[in-house]
Scaffold this motif. Sequence first.
Motif, PDB file in Angstrom:
ATOM      1  N   GLU A  22       1.874   9.874  -5.281  1.00 34.90           N
ATOM      2  CA  GLU A  22       1.015   9.322  -4.254  1.00 34.90           C
ATOM      3  C   GLU A  22       1.204   7.813  -4.205  1.00 34.90           C
ATOM      4  N   SER A  23       0.776   7.205  -3.133  1.00 31.79           N
ATOM      5  CA  SER A  23       0.975   5.774  -2.939  1.00 31.79           C
ATOM      6  C   SER A  23      -0.166   4.977  -3.556  1.00 31.79           C
ATOM      7  N   ASP A  55      -5.502  13.337   5.280  1.00 30.83           N
ATOM      8  CA  ASP A  55      -5.360  12.348   6.349  1.00 30.83           C
ATOM      9  C   ASP A  55      -6.288  12.678   7.521  1.00 30.83           C
ATOM     10  N   PRO A  60       0.808  -1.230   0.000  1.00 34.88           N
ATOM     11  CA  PRO A  60       0.000   0.000   0.000  1.00 34.88           C
ATOM     12  C   PRO A  60       0.833   1.269   0.000  1.00 34.88           C
ATOM     13  N   GLU A  61       2.033   1.228   0.603  1.00 31.21           N
ATOM     14  CA  GLU A  61       2.864   2.427   0.690  1.00 31.21           C
ATOM     15  C   GLU A  61       3.746   2.639  -0.536  1.00 31.21           C
ATOM     16  N   THR A  62       3.750   1.687  -1.466  1.00 32.05           N
ATOM     17  CA  THR A  62       4.556   1.839  -2.684  1.00 32.05           C
ATOM     18  C   THR A  62       4.105   3.077  -3.446  1.00 32.05           C
ATOM     19  N   GLN A  63       5.045   3.919  -3.795  1.00 36.97           N
ATOM     20  CA  GLN A  63       4.729   5.138  -4.531  1.00 36.97           C
ATOM     21  C   GLN A  63       4.533   4.844  -6.019  1.00 36.97           C
ATOM     22  N   THR A 104      -8.017  -1.843  -1.619  1.00 39.34           N
ATOM     23  CA  THR A 104      -6.561  -1.815  -1.772  1.00 39.34           C
ATOM     24  C   THR A 104      -5.984  -3.198  -2.003  1.00 39.34           C
ATOM     25  N   GLY A 127      -1.946   2.806  -1.936  1.00 39.98           N
ATOM     26  CA  GLY A 127      -3.045   2.864  -0.980  1.00 39.98           C
ATOM     27  C   GLY A 127      -3.832   4.154  -1.073  1.00 39.98           C
ATOM     28  N   SER A 174       1.644  14.005   8.353  1.00 39.33           N
ATOM     29  CA  SER A 174       1.817  13.341   7.062  1.00 39.33           C
ATOM     30  C   SER A 174       1.470  14.239   5.887  1.00 39.33           C
TER      31      SER A 174
END
Length: 610
Positions: A44-45, A305, A10-13, A57, A47, A374
């Motif tokens: 953006e990621s 966020d 999910p955090e992969t850009q 996701t 996720g 964030s």
Amino acid sequence: MGDNANAVGPETQLPDLFRTHPETRAIFNRHGLRGCGGQHGPAESVGFFAEAHGLDTERMLAEIRQVISDPAARQAARDQLAADRRPHLGDTIYQPFFLAGLAVIVSVGAAWGTWLLVEIGRAESFTGISIHEVNAHGHAQIMGWVGLFIMGFAYQAFPRMWQVNLPAPRVALLTLGLLLVGMAFRCTAMAAAGASWSVGVHRIGAAAEVVAAAGFVGLVVTTFARSKVQWTPYLGFVFTALACFLIQAIYSAWHMDRLLTAPTRETLLYQLRVYQGSLRDLQIHGMGMLMILGVGIRRFPTFFDLPEISPRRGWTAFGILLTALVSEVALMLAYQASGDHRLAAALLAPWLMLPVGAATAIWPWRLWRRLPASVAHDRSGKFVRAAFAWLFVSLAMLVLLPVYQAVSGIPFSHAYYGAVRHAITVGFISMMIVGMASRVAATLRGFAPERLPGLWFTFIVLNVGCFWRVVSQVLTDSLPGFYTVIVVSGALEWTALTLWACHLCALMRGWGRYADVSPTEPAAAESAAESEWGPIPSQIEPGHRVAAVLTWHPELEEVFFEHGFEMLRNPMLRNTVAREVSLQQVCLMRGVNLDQFLEALRAKRTHRTN
């Protein structure tokens, strides 16, 4: 290959994913990314993208991993990606609307408004200028500024949010042309009220605007009908705002025609008194405020966020605000037509419901606090927070209107009521347009917001101008000397909006410093980097310039920050000092161990490319 696929999370850009596995972009294009973010996509990621587009996701990650690990799926994705590269009108449909809106605000919007303030100052009265000229300016602001940005955003964002394509982008452009022609004709006719040709020109323009509004609403409804999106609270806000968009276009056409054809001054004043207030309520509280709240409920939790707004809270807020809007319009019409002051007193009920409904919708966000760390560097956040502050200032002033009338002894204060309107139109709606248009344009062009100018000058000057206008306008009731200085507010607002308009134009069109990313020319960013700094080297060396390393490997930015190079967050330093100093020099200046820093850079780069 399988391990590589499992490394995607999910955090992969998206830029990192598309650099190593470009074929995966076909998955994102299918879910609404097409045409957005340049070659490597928005900053953006995975996720974030899934959440912003209402996707699961884990299901999306499964699709990505299959494309990476399965040769057949990978080839199919490549074939789809090749087809997606063909230009599509809907990919950048927002740009002509935004550009037209910018042209309006810096000319017949803020500039004309400033001139009207000069005339008001000379006359020392808000009724000292022609009501037709005031209405022409107001119409340009509502349809040419607010209306165009609503249309551009809706055509670009809603199809992507609903996972469908815009059905007829050429028709969308036709609605733009009709609206611009209609607005030009109507504003010209109103400014030239009394001329033999003005009524005929106004009617042609009004017809063009109504057709444009109907076409716009029809396209959005058709787009939604083709989707499989479930009905949620934000859609209640959005579609009520769309209904107000169409209703106010018809209402405005009829109302202004009656003003232009009024045979006597008494007839004109009656039409103005009875119908103008309810028209502005439909435009501001209906079309503008409800659209912003609807889109905000859907997108702000992801953008900033913030906590999600529960369906129960969302529907409650919608019910309160819809009841308030309908009651406000109906009571205003009934009171002005009858003169019954009991109906005027009853207006306090919907006026109280407006802030209650708005607060109910956004209370969980706690916007009086700082945004989460964030998103601390998101330049649009300060505009959004300030906009909501201005919304509640305006609604509080509206609730206090009877108190002001009693204290001042003025049965109806044009100054106070105008200040209420200015607080919401400039402070809330325009502030929100500036903030969100800046974010949308940056995302669609592939720029991370934190790497762009913070727009602090626009933010400060626009807020100061709005504050000065609201305060000085109210004070003219008791201190006529403020008529001579109220024009300062218009000059400040025009300056802030004009500079911002220049920035947004450059960003959208890829001028100057923003020419390094182009969604219609995927290779533009890489070609620009290689032409200035040479081919991307296999190894990062001490003699490489800081700007070169960041251009070759934008993902290494976080390594610089981790080692104390926070000055690189400043765009000016990034475009000046960073271009002149090497890694070795900057480490020496900041007392950073060069070998350890190089090792961190190389390790991060190796991790990203594996």
